[in-house]
Design an enzyme around this catalytic site. Structure first.
Site, PDB file in Angstrom:
ATOM      1  CE  LYS A   1      -2.893   2.866  -0.446  1.00 28.02           C
ATOM      2  NZ  LYS A   1      -2.059   2.167  -1.462  1.00 28.02           N
TER       3      LYS A   1
ATOM      4  CE1 TYR B   1       0.226   6.832  -3.574  1.00 32.23           C
ATOM      5  CE2 TYR B   1      -2.061   7.440  -3.927  1.00 32.23           C
ATOM      6  CZ  TYR B   1      -1.112   6.700  -3.267  1.00 32.23           C
ATOM      7  OH  TYR B   1      -1.486   5.809  -2.284  1.00 32.23           O
TER       8      TYR B   1
ATOM      9  CG  HIS C   1       0.335   6.114   1.710  1.00 33.35           C
ATOM     10  ND1 HIS C   1       1.189   6.014   0.639  1.00 33.35           N
ATOM     11  CD2 HIS C   1       0.853   7.086   2.522  1.00 33.35           C
ATOM     12  CE1 HIS C   1       2.173   6.902   0.793  1.00 33.35           C
ATOM     13  NE2 HIS C   1       1.979   7.559   1.922  1.00 33.35           N
TER      14      HIS C   1
ATOM     15  CD  GLU D   1       3.769  10.618   1.929  1.00 33.31           C
ATOM     16  OE1 GLU D   1       4.260  10.169   0.867  1.00 33.31           O
ATOM     17  OE2 GLU D   1       3.483   9.878   2.899  1.00 33.31           O
TER      18      GLU D   1
ATOM     19  CG  ASN E   1      -1.738  -1.596  -1.240  1.00 34.83           C
ATOM     20  OD1 ASN E   1      -2.377  -0.558  -1.076  1.00 34.83           O
ATOM     21  ND2 ASN E   1      -0.485  -1.608  -1.652  1.00 34.83           N
TER      22      ASN E   1
HETATM   23  P1  IDP Z   1       3.900   1.363  -1.161  1.00 35.66           P
HETATM   24  O1  IDP Z   1       2.455   1.810  -0.981  1.00 35.66           O
HETATM   25  O2  IDP Z   1       4.143   0.012  -0.573  1.00 35.66           O
HETATM   26  O3  IDP Z   1       4.903   2.405  -0.709  1.00 35.66           O
HETATM   27  P2  IDP Z   1       4.495   2.205  -3.906  1.00 35.66           P
HETATM   28  O4  IDP Z   1       5.478   1.547  -4.809  1.00 35.66           O
HETATM   29  O5  IDP Z   1       4.848   3.533  -3.327  1.00 35.66           O
HETATM   30  O6  IDP Z   1       4.119   1.151  -2.760  1.00 35.66           O
HETATM   31  O7  IDP Z   1       3.148   2.324  -4.749  1.00 35.66           O
HETATM   32  C1  IDP Z   1       2.105   3.179  -4.315  1.00 35.66           C
HETATM   33  C2  IDP Z   1       0.795   2.456  -4.467  1.00 35.66           C
HETATM   34  O8  IDP Z   1       0.548   2.209  -5.854  1.00 35.66           O
HETATM   35  C3  IDP Z   1       0.709   1.064  -3.830  1.00 35.66           C
HETATM   36  O9  IDP Z   1       0.427   1.093  -2.458  1.00 35.66           O
HETATM   37  C4  IDP Z   1      -0.406   0.428  -4.621  1.00 35.66           C
HETATM   38  O10 IDP Z   1      -1.692   0.895  -4.184  1.00 35.66           O
HETATM   39  C5  IDP Z   1      -0.142   0.982  -6.016  1.00 35.66           C
HETATM   40  N1  IDP Z   1       0.712   0.087  -6.798  1.00 35.66           N
HETATM   41  C6  IDP Z   1       2.045  -0.159  -6.663  1.00 35.66           C
HETATM   42  N2  IDP Z   1       2.516  -1.029  -7.566  1.00 35.66           N
HETATM   43  C7  IDP Z   1       1.434  -1.367  -8.332  1.00 35.66           C
HETATM   44  C8  IDP Z   1       1.259  -2.240  -9.452  1.00 35.66           C
HETATM   45  O11 IDP Z   1       2.198  -2.901  -9.932  1.00 35.66           O
HETATM   46  N3  IDP Z   1      -0.003  -2.326  -9.959  1.00 35.66           N
HETATM   47  C9  IDP Z   1      -1.064  -1.616  -9.470  1.00 35.66           C
HETATM   48  N4  IDP Z   1      -0.940  -0.779  -8.414  1.00 35.66           N
HETATM   49  C10 IDP Z   1       0.288  -0.663  -7.848  1.00 35.66           C
HETATM   50 MG    MG Z   2       5.140   4.332  -1.448  1.00 34.12          MG
END
Ligand code: IDP
Ligand code: MG
Length: 140
Positions: free
Chosen positions: A11, A51, A117, A128, A114
């Site tokens: 990312k 997304y 992905h 994807e 974070n």
């Molecule tokens: P993942 O990446 O661990 O699969 P997902 O729930 O699919 O997590 O969420 C996609 C992305 O959305 C996350 O990697 C993160 O960048 C962002 N995200 C998820 N939850 C939050 C939140 O509560 N606040 C802000 N961004 C979030």
């Molecule tokens: Mg996810």
């Protein structure tokens, strides 16, 4: 266990801090092989489409803005049980909850920024991978 493929994105928070190599090394050390890789700057349409499953989540607009805030590296990873293996190497979505030694614990800035992905199922991995790569761009 079968050799499978999954989809990964390094990312913008990680590319901005010049961590493409550091992330890739953690993936490789964890038993995954990069069989396709390209650095791109996603368009808003591309990020929204990618997304789309999160469209109703409160963080959707911020997430799309973040994902187009800089370049990303999209990758296809191959290895035994690649999807789950990659999820294990990545760690929990929120770096505060991630295990020590995982990419997100060691490198991530926040729950949003974070660093990586990873697909969450084999079916989504295929969708994807197809979203970003032509078959001939993947060389195992
Ligand atoms: P993942 O990446 O661990 O699969 P997902 O729930 O699919 O997590 O969420 C996609 C992305 O959305 C996350 O990697 C993160 O960048 C962002 N995200 C998820 N939850 C939050 C939140 O509560 N606040 C802000 N961004 C979030
Ligand atoms: Mg996810």
């Amino acid at each position: 266990m079968a050799v499978t493929r999954t989809f990964s994105i390094i990312k913008p928070d990680a590319t901005r801090r010049n961590l493409t190599g550091a992330v890739t090394k953690m993936l490789e050390d964890g038993g995954l092989r990069v069989v396709a890789s390209k650095r791109i700057h996603m368009t808003k349409d591309q990020a929204e489409g990618f997304y789309a499953v999160h469209r109703e989540r409160p963080f959707f607009n911020d997430l799309v803005s973040f994902m187009i805030s800089g370049p990303v590296v999209v990758q296809v990873l191959e290895g035994e049980n690649a999807m789950q293996r990659n999820r294990d190497i990545m760690g929990a979505t929120n770096p505060d909850n991630a295990e020590p030694g995982t990419i997100r614990k060691e490198l991530a800035e926040s729950i949003e920024a974070n660093s990586v992905h990873g697909s969450d199922s084999d079916d989504n991995a295929k969708i994807e991978i197809d979203y970003f790569f032509k078959p001939e761009e993947i060389v195992g």
